[in-house]
Scaffold this motif. Structure first.
Motif, mmCIF file in Angstrom:
data_model
loop_
_atom_site.group_PDB
_atom_site.id
_atom_site.type_symbol
_atom_site.label_atom_id
_atom_site.label_comp_id
_atom_site.label_asym_id
_atom_site.label_seq_id
_atom_site.Cartn_x
_atom_site.Cartn_y
_atom_site.Cartn_z
ATOM 1 N N LEU A 43 1.111 -1.068 -0.076
ATOM 2 C CA LEU A 43 -0.057 0.176 -0.103
ATOM 3 C C LEU A 43 0.992 1.475 -0.072
ATOM 4 O O LEU A 43 1.691 1.313 0.941
ATOM 5 N N GLU A 44 0.589 1.944 -0.908
ATOM 6 C CA GLU A 44 1.416 3.552 -1.930
ATOM 7 C C GLU A 44 0.689 4.601 -1.217
ATOM 8 O O GLU A 44 -0.754 4.732 -1.546
ATOM 9 N N LEU A 45 0.605 5.909 -0.202
ATOM 10 C CA LEU A 45 -0.183 6.898 -0.137
ATOM 11 C C LEU A 45 0.800 7.992 -1.439
ATOM 12 O O LEU A 45 1.376 8.060 -1.742
ATOM 13 N N LEU A 46 -0.179 8.024 -1.805
ATOM 14 C CA LEU A 46 -0.443 8.713 -3.309
ATOM 15 C C LEU A 46 -0.365 10.297 -3.030
ATOM 16 O O LEU A 46 0.390 11.253 -3.840
ATOM 17 N N ILE A 47 -1.311 10.674 -2.616
ATOM 18 C CA ILE A 47 -1.978 12.523 -2.118
ATOM 19 C C ILE A 47 -3.078 12.270 -1.256
ATOM 20 O O ILE A 47 -3.501 11.695 -1.211
ATOM 21 N N TYR A 48 -2.626 13.472 -0.361
ATOM 22 C CA TYR A 48 -4.176 13.608 0.959
ATOM 23 C C TYR A 48 -4.529 14.961 0.664
ATOM 24 O O TYR A 48 -3.697 15.740 0.396
ATOM 25 N N PHE A 49 -5.788 15.274 0.914
ATOM 26 C CA PHE A 49 -6.596 16.016 1.005
ATOM 27 C C PHE A 49 -6.800 16.432 1.927
ATOM 28 O O PHE A 49 -7.243 15.744 3.144
ATOM 29 N N ASN A 50 -6.960 18.095 2.686
ATOM 30 C CA ASN A 50 -7.449 18.380 4.768
ATOM 31 C C ASN A 50 -8.510 19.671 3.551
ATOM 32 O O ASN A 50 -7.503 20.747 2.984
ATOM 33 N N ASN A 51 -9.327 18.929 3.957
ATOM 34 C CA ASN A 51 -10.182 20.563 3.789
ATOM 35 C C ASN A 51 -10.217 21.179 1.722
ATOM 36 O O ASN A 51 -9.943 22.103 1.527
ATOM 37 N N ASN A 52 -10.086 19.642 1.287
ATOM 38 C CA ASN A 52 -9.990 20.194 -0.428
ATOM 39 C C ASN A 52 -9.079 20.682 -0.787
ATOM 40 O O ASN A 52 -9.241 20.686 -1.735
ATOM 41 N N VAL A 53 -7.979 21.117 -0.135
ATOM 42 C CA VAL A 53 -6.771 21.605 0.130
ATOM 43 C C VAL A 53 -5.569 20.520 -0.087
ATOM 44 O O VAL A 53 -5.750 19.595 0.863
ATOM 45 N N PRO A 54 -4.544 20.209 -1.373
ATOM 46 C CA PRO A 54 -3.416 19.459 -1.180
ATOM 47 C C PRO A 54 -2.524 19.722 -0.054
ATOM 48 O O PRO A 54 -2.143 20.670 -0.218
ATOM 49 N N ILE A 55 -2.357 17.800 0.276
ATOM 50 C CA ILE A 55 -1.050 18.814 1.601
ATOM 51 C C ILE A 55 0.415 18.414 1.345
ATOM 52 O O ILE A 55 1.352 18.883 2.166
ATOM 53 N N ASP A 56 -0.141 16.792 0.883
ATOM 54 C CA ASP A 56 0.925 16.152 0.720
ATOM 55 C C ASP A 56 0.821 15.234 -0.548
ATOM 56 O O ASP A 56 0.216 14.302 -0.291
ATOM 57 N N ASP A 57 1.971 14.991 -1.808
ATOM 58 C CA ASP A 57 1.580 14.634 -3.296
ATOM 59 C C ASP A 57 2.751 14.306 -2.999
ATOM 60 O O ASP A 57 3.462 13.358 -4.925
ATOM 61 N N SER A 58 3.392 14.117 -2.551
ATOM 62 C CA SER A 58 5.171 13.174 -3.019
ATOM 63 C C SER A 58 4.885 12.258 -3.359
ATOM 64 O O SER A 58 5.674 11.562 -3.479
ATOM 65 N N GLY A 59 3.122 11.069 -3.038
ATOM 66 C CA GLY A 59 3.488 9.652 -3.431
ATOM 67 C C GLY A 59 3.198 9.989 -5.187
ATOM 68 O O GLY A 59 3.279 8.379 -5.339
ATOM 69 N N MET A 60 2.667 11.017 -5.494
ATOM 70 C CA MET A 60 2.243 10.661 -6.528
ATOM 71 C C MET A 60 3.119 10.337 -7.483
ATOM 72 O O MET A 60 4.740 11.165 -7.534
ATOM 73 N N PRO A 61 3.127 9.247 -8.568
ATOM 74 C CA PRO A 61 4.766 8.803 -8.718
ATOM 75 C C PRO A 61 4.867 9.284 -10.628
ATOM 76 O O PRO A 61 6.312 9.772 -10.108
ATOM 77 N N GLU A 62 4.711 9.879 -11.272
ATOM 78 C CA GLU A 62 5.100 11.234 -12.058
ATOM 79 C C GLU A 62 4.089 12.354 -12.524
ATOM 80 O O GLU A 62 2.764 12.073 -11.618
ATOM 81 N N ASP A 63 3.857 13.115 -13.533
ATOM 82 C CA ASP A 63 3.352 13.759 -13.372
ATOM 83 C C ASP A 63 2.459 13.109 -14.374
ATOM 84 O O ASP A 63 0.874 13.913 -14.659
ATOM 85 N N ARG A 64 2.161 11.688 -15.168
ATOM 86 C CA ARG A 64 1.452 11.259 -14.997
ATOM 87 C C ARG A 64 0.131 11.505 -14.816
ATOM 88 O O ARG A 64 -1.165 11.233 -15.059
#
Lengths: 112, 110
Positions: A43-64
């Motif tokens: 299991l890998e965290l990709l991104i999470y939002f808090n109150n609709n705002v992206p907080i941490d997207d460091s897990g998103m693999p690439e620009d795709r």
């Protein structure tokens, strides 16, 4: 409450196509998470939002990969263009800041 | 490192005890969790332990916490075939967030 709702439950597409995964969090929850699960990486965290705002997207693999949360009741995860190595189960989860995350049933993506 | 670490696979025989181990990263974590994922389903909270506790027991489940070593374990007594699933360790971190391990796939052989 219906819990976290994800659609589609299964998606089969061809390499190069755009894929959009959808999530409806539990009403009243203010945090939303996108995860990817594979046999090899777990299991890998990709991104999470808090109150609709992206907080941490460091897990998103690439620009795709891109994710949006236009309002408190809806989020999308888009892959464009998709590749066979993107095949996985994608989970959405939500929480109310009280620690426990509630998971949706997942979307099983197969990219041929 | 910053990862919650756990082995990816564990195989036991029916009736034996299973012990799933996890090391976490944040010494200030307030809660440590175990989630269970049954085949074809999402993750569901199985049990949790508050950080000021060393042990928590719930029927066949025993959770042990070693804060000094940042080590968490889940013991399942008298493991049954229905316990076959993926078990995830998770820690609470700042901003009310959680960090999950990759999951341990438990296989119970008859």
């Amino acid at each position: 409450d219906a819990g976290v709702i994800q659609s589609p439950r299964h998606e089969v597409t061809e390499m190069g196509q755009e894929v959009t995964l959808r999530c409806k969090p539990i009403s009243g929850h203010n945090s939303l998470f996108w995860y990817r699960q594979t046999m090899m990486r777990g299991l890998e965290l990709l991104i999470y939002f808090n109150n609709n705002v992206p907080i941490d997207d460091s897990g998103m693999p690439e620009d795709r990969f891109s994710a949006k949360m236009p309002n408190a009741s809806f989020s999308t995860l888009k892959i464009q263009p998709s590749e066979p190595r993107d095949s996985a189960v994608y989970f959405c989860a939500s929480s109310s800041g009280g620690n426990e995350q509630f998971f949706g049933p997942g979307t099983r993506l197969t990219v041929l | 490192g910053e990862d919650v670490e756990q082995s990816l696979f564990l195989s036991v025989r029916e009736g034996d005890s299973s012990v799933i181990n996890c090391t976490y990263t944040d010494s200030s974590s307030t809660y440590l969790y175990w989630y269970k994922q049954e085949p074809g389903a999402g993750l569901q909270l199985l049990t949790y332990i508050f950080s000021n506790m060393d042990m928590k027991q719930d029927q066949r489940l025993t959770v042990l916490l070693n804060k000094k070593d940042k080590h968490l374990s889940l013991r399942i007594a008298d493991t049954q075939t229905g316990d076959s699933a993926i078990y995830f360790c998770a820690e609470s971190i700042q901003n009310n967030d959680m960090r999950f391990g990759a999951g341990t796939r438990l296989t119970v052989k008859p």
